[in-house]
Design a protein around this motif. Structure first.
Motif, PDB file in Angstrom:
ATOM      1  N   TYR A 391       0.866  -1.179   0.000  1.00  0.00           N
ATOM      2  CA  TYR A 391       0.000   0.000   0.000  1.00  0.00           C
ATOM      3  C   TYR A 391       0.900   1.226   0.000  1.00  0.00           C
ATOM      4  CZ  TYR A 391      -4.083  -2.821   1.216  1.00  0.00           C
ATOM      5  OH  TYR A 391      -5.106  -3.731   1.208  1.00  0.00           O
ATOM      6  N   TYR A 392       0.431   2.287  -0.643  1.00  0.00           N
ATOM      7  CA  TYR A 392       1.182   3.537  -0.680  1.00  0.00           C
ATOM      8  C   TYR A 392       0.399   4.547   0.142  1.00  0.00           C
ATOM      9  CZ  TYR A 392       3.980   1.143  -4.095  1.00  0.00           C
ATOM     10  OH  TYR A 392       4.806   0.227  -4.700  1.00  0.00           O
ATOM     11  N   ALA A 393       0.959   4.886   1.308  1.00  0.00           N
ATOM     12  CA  ALA A 393       0.253   5.689   2.307  1.00  0.00           C
ATOM     13  C   ALA A 393       0.366   7.176   2.004  1.00  0.00           C
ATOM     14  CB  ALA A 393       0.815   5.398   3.695  1.00  0.00           C
ATOM     15  N   VAL A 394      -0.767   7.879   2.121  1.00  0.00           N
ATOM     16  CA  VAL A 394      -0.821   9.318   1.842  1.00  0.00           C
ATOM     17  C   VAL A 394      -1.227  10.069   3.102  1.00  0.00           C
ATOM     18  CG1 VAL A 394      -1.797  11.131   0.391  1.00  0.00           C
ATOM     19  CG2 VAL A 394      -1.503   8.811  -0.533  1.00  0.00           C
ATOM     20  N   THR A 395      -0.369  10.984   3.541  1.00  0.00           N
ATOM     21  CA  THR A 395      -0.687  11.882   4.646  1.00  0.00           C
ATOM     22  C   THR A 395      -1.298  13.167   4.084  1.00  0.00           C
ATOM     23  OG1 THR A 395       1.532  12.828   4.593  1.00  0.00           O
ATOM     24  CG2 THR A 395       1.179  10.945   6.055  1.00  0.00           C
ATOM     25  N   ALA A 396      -1.692  14.077   4.971  1.00  0.00           N
ATOM     26  CA  ALA A 396      -2.396  15.289   4.524  1.00  0.00           C
ATOM     27  C   ALA A 396      -1.747  16.553   5.072  1.00  0.00           C
ATOM     28  CB  ALA A 396      -3.859  15.246   4.959  1.00  0.00           C
ATOM     29  N   TYR A 397      -1.785  17.599   4.245  1.00  0.00           N
ATOM     30  CA  TYR A 397      -1.368  18.926   4.685  1.00  0.00           C
ATOM     31  C   TYR A 397      -2.479  19.923   4.360  1.00  0.00           C
ATOM     32  CZ  TYR A 397      -0.401  20.319  -0.192  1.00  0.00           C
ATOM     33  OH  TYR A 397      -0.520  20.621  -1.538  1.00  0.00           O
ATOM     34  N   GLY A 398      -2.385  21.090   4.969  1.00  0.00           N
ATOM     35  CA  GLY A 398      -3.312  22.170   4.672  1.00  0.00           C
ATOM     36  C   GLY A 398      -2.552  23.394   4.221  1.00  0.00           C
ATOM     37  N   ASP A 399      -3.199  24.214   3.406  1.00  0.00           N
ATOM     38  CA  ASP A 399      -2.579  25.426   2.867  1.00  0.00           C
ATOM     39  C   ASP A 399      -3.370  26.637   3.343  1.00  0.00           C
ATOM     40  OD1 ASP A 399      -1.508  27.486   1.390  1.00  0.00           O
ATOM     41  OD2 ASP A 399      -1.552  26.425  -0.528  1.00  0.00           O
ATOM     42  N   ARG A 400      -2.771  27.379   4.255  1.00  0.00           N
ATOM     43  CA  ARG A 400      -3.442  28.546   4.830  1.00  0.00           C
ATOM     44  C   ARG A 400      -3.811  29.582   3.771  1.00  0.00           C
ATOM     45  NH1 ARG A 400      -3.510  30.154  10.035  1.00  0.00           N
ATOM     46  NH2 ARG A 400      -1.919  28.590  10.532  1.00  0.00           N
ATOM     47  N   SER A 401      -3.039  29.674   2.700  1.00  0.00           N
ATOM     48  CA  SER A 401      -3.256  30.709   1.694  1.00  0.00           C
ATOM     49  C   SER A 401      -4.567  30.541   0.931  1.00  0.00           C
ATOM     50  CB  SER A 401      -2.083  30.745   0.711  1.00  0.00           C
ATOM     51  OG  SER A 401      -2.057  29.585  -0.102  1.00  0.00           O
ATOM     52  N   VAL A 402      -5.160  29.337   0.951  1.00  0.00           N
ATOM     53  CA  VAL A 402      -6.409  29.130   0.218  1.00  0.00           C
ATOM     54  C   VAL A 402      -7.602  28.963   1.152  1.00  0.00           C
ATOM     55  CG1 VAL A 402      -5.256  28.139  -1.784  1.00  0.00           C
ATOM     56  CG2 VAL A 402      -6.028  26.630   0.055  1.00  0.00           C
ATOM     57  N   LEU A 403      -7.379  29.122   2.452  1.00  0.00           N
ATOM     58  CA  LEU A 403      -8.470  29.033   3.415  1.00  0.00           C
ATOM     59  C   LEU A 403      -8.965  30.428   3.769  1.00  0.00           C
ATOM     60  CD1 LEU A 403      -7.100  26.281   5.838  1.00  0.00           C
ATOM     61  CD2 LEU A 403      -8.817  26.015   4.037  1.00  0.00           C
ATOM     62  N   THR A 404     -10.256  30.621   3.636  1.00  0.00           N
ATOM     63  CA  THR A 404     -10.860  31.925   3.920  1.00  0.00           C
ATOM     64  C   THR A 404     -10.843  32.201   5.420  1.00  0.00           C
ATOM     65  OG1 THR A 404     -12.337  31.557   2.035  1.00  0.00           O
ATOM     66  CG2 THR A 404     -12.928  33.325   3.557  1.00  0.00           C
ATOM     67  N   ASP A 405     -10.628  33.450   5.776  1.00  0.00           N
ATOM     68  CA  ASP A 405     -10.694  33.834   7.184  1.00  0.00           C
ATOM     69  C   ASP A 405     -12.067  33.485   7.751  1.00  0.00           C
ATOM     70  OD1 ASP A 405      -8.138  34.802   7.093  1.00  0.00           O
ATOM     71  OD2 ASP A 405      -8.737  36.901   6.805  1.00  0.00           O
ATOM     72  N   GLY A 406     -12.073  33.027   9.002  1.00  0.00           N
ATOM     73  CA  GLY A 406     -13.344  32.738   9.658  1.00  0.00           C
ATOM     74  C   GLY A 406     -13.924  31.380   9.355  1.00  0.00           C
ATOM     75  N   VAL A 407     -13.124  30.434   8.800  1.00  0.00           N
ATOM     76  CA  VAL A 407     -13.625  29.087   8.573  1.00  0.00           C
ATOM     77  C   VAL A 407     -13.022  28.139   9.607  1.00  0.00           C
ATOM     78  CG1 VAL A 407     -14.032  29.423   6.108  1.00  0.00           C
ATOM     79  CG2 VAL A 407     -11.807  28.567   6.888  1.00  0.00           C
ATOM     80  N   ARG A 408     -13.754  27.102   9.935  1.00  0.00           N
ATOM     81  CA  ARG A 408     -13.314  26.157  10.944  1.00  0.00           C
ATOM     82  C   ARG A 408     -12.042  25.432  10.542  1.00  0.00           C
ATOM     83  NH1 ARG A 408     -12.153  21.667  11.531  1.00  0.00           N
ATOM     84  NH2 ARG A 408     -12.771  21.170   9.393  1.00  0.00           N
TER      85      ARG A 408
END
Length: 524
Positions: A391-408
């Motif tokens: 299996y090829y395992a995939v972890t996750a990241y987030g990108d602050r630059s595409v997240l709107t202010d005021g979202v959970r």
């Protein structure tokens, strides 16, 4: 209890005449769920029938040899010489393990979609519901046009640092009610986890009116909006063309794609067993979010590889996001019927499974590789099956630059940031560890929601299909020769080698990103 029985050294049993108990096995007949070895949506109402031992002769021979006095029931079998699901006592299972070391006996557990779990709050000591001195607060959630939004989960904090408060869900009127101490006039934080079709809301500190009313507005999801996949889809060319990924066959082993969604009408649907159709119950929407990220073909929304051929293998009962290990393994096996190149598995469990590991090895031998979600426990250990061999395992990241202010979703960004892009952080919920192979965006991703519309969701469940879609784009664009190879281990090896070589470093440690994220544009 139910146990999976299969050869320890492979996917198929030897011939019964090589076991030495064929004559005894032929004389044994056991009760099965039904003669076709099929599952039903309501197993308690399933038709029972007799199945000759010769139908699964090798397994029956071994079991009869090990525990001739132990009663057991054949629940299902993938084929006459493959893994078989038995119902028997723990004592009988132990006897079988001890008597026949060449047989793997594994408990059939549940496995669930690898989505971010809902935020939990502890009840504040002063917020006992129904207190004599309490007052009622009504939180009303509407859309921008003032229409009520039912099904929204409201998190009202009493203490942000201690994560104490109460969670309520809005009724058809869009109102959620709670009782708080009479002296409470404001709340340090209110968060809305929305139903499909809306963006989340982190309203911060909110004061109630004198009458105890709070009004909140949720913005609808724009399928053309920016998220963590936008730059990647532009790089792959899917923002302009529908041919990206053409020639690649992909299996989505999940809760079942609902092809009523217009962007997923092209997906070929498969069921692992003959599930009873219930027009009143739709598949759980998890699979549509996954499949949409891979290959949606919409006017306003497209996946990473809209030109790919998608097959949906539903292994869970209708409407549920979890299923049995045996059914998942059977789904992986049946993807060979469609000669797929890539298999997406956005399911995760903390419990190791040799059975699922062998399923991926068997798929690899048929020319396909399994790409799986790393899990969402926020711990330094990859979940299964992603941690298993092949299996090829995939972890996750987030990108602050595409997240709107005021979202959970901003809360899903950990303090583990990229050394090359400070806006990128490992997702707080994502597992990581030495078994990591790739990393993908998994925070606040837009995709298809059920039979219609769009939703935003987070989890390694959704990082995995982004990698699958990128893999399809790479293979279709640069390696049609690999796609044309016979369905065997050489093809799977070639696919795996290409993907490992086509990764870009995102600036995280190896345990977080593995080889990195797939890079469609070949810089060589």
């Amino acid at each position: 209890m139910r146990y999976i029985v299969m050869p320890r050294d492979g996917w198929h049993f030897a011939r019964a005449d090589q076991i030495g108990q064929a004559e005894d096995a032929d004389a044994i007949r056991h009760t099965s769920r039904n003669a076709a070895f099929s599952r039903r949506e309501a197993p308690d109402r399933a038709v029972r029938g007799e199945v000759s031992a010769s139908a699964i002769r090798p397994m029956i021979a071994m079991t009869a040899l090990a525990a001739p006095e132990a009663p057991y029931t054949v629940v299902a079998a993938s084929r006459d010489d493959g893994p078989t699901l038995l119902e028997m006592s723990p004592q009988a299972a132990r006897r079988l393990r001890e008597s026949v070391p060449s047989v793997l006996v594994e408990k059939d557990r549940r496995i669930s979609a690898a989505v971010r779990t809902a935020t939990r709050l502890r009840m504040h000591r002063d917020w006992t519901v129904g207190a004599s001195d309490g007052k009622r607060v009504r939180v009303k959630v509407t859309d921008p046009d003032g229409r009520p939004v039912p099904g929204a989960r409201i998190l009202v904090f009493a203490d942000v640092a201690q994560r104490e408060g109460v969670a309520r869900r809005t009724r058809p009127s869009g109102v959620a009610s709670l009782v708080v101490p009479a002296r409470t006039g404001s709340f340090p934080r209110i968060v809305v986890e929305p139903p499909a079709g809306y963006r989340s809301l982190d309203a911060g500190a909110v004061a109630a009116s004198a009458e105890g009313d709070i009004a909140l507005t949720l913005a609808p999801v724009d399928p053309r909006g920016r998220d963590g996949t936008s730059a990647l889809r532009g790089e792959a060319g899917t923002l302009t063309g529908l041919d990206v990924g053409r020639g690649v066959r992909i299996a989505v082993v999940d809760t079942g794609v609902d092809p009523r969604h217009p962007d997923l009408a092209h997906v070929a649907t498969r069921n692992v067993y003959q599930f009873d159709a219930d027009p009143a119950v739709a598949p759980h929407p998890h699979a549509n979010h996954v499949a949409g990220l891979i290959g949606a073909r919409g006017r306003d929304f497209r996946g990473m590889a809209p030109g790919a051929t998608l097959f949906s293998y539903r292994f869970t009962p209708l409407g549920l996001k979890d299923g049995a290990l045996f059914d998942l393994g059977e789904a992986i096996r049946r993807t060979g019927d469609d000669d797929v190149h890539l298999i997406n598995i956005s399911m995760a469990s903390r419990s190791p499974s040799q059975f699922l590991g062998k399923a991926a090895v068997a798929a690899f031998q048929r020319g396909a590789i399994c790409i799986a979600a790393a899990g969402n426990d926020g711990r330094d250990s990859i979940s299964f099956p992603a941690a298993a061999k092949r299996y090829y395992a995939v972890t996750a990241y987030g990108d602050r630059s595409v997240l709107t202010d005021g979202v959970r979703e901003l809360e899903d960004l950990s303090d583990v940031t990229s050394s090359v892009n400070a806006a990128m952080s490992r997702a707080r919920f994502s597992n990581w560890g030495a078994d990591t192979d790739f990393i993908g965006p998994g925070v606040g991703l837009i995709s298809c929601a059920g039979a219609a519309g769009y939703a935003i969701d987070s989890g390694t469940s959704f990082a995995a299909p982004v990698i699958v879609g990128l893999a399809a784009a790479i293979l279709a664009e640069d390696h049609p020769d690999i796609l044309a190879m016979p369905p065997d281990m050489k093809r799977a090896t070639a696919i795996a080698q290409v993907l490992t070589e086509r990764c870009r470093d995102l600036g995280f440690a190896f345990e977080t990103q593995g080889s990195g994220i797939l890079h469609v544009a070949d810089e060589a």
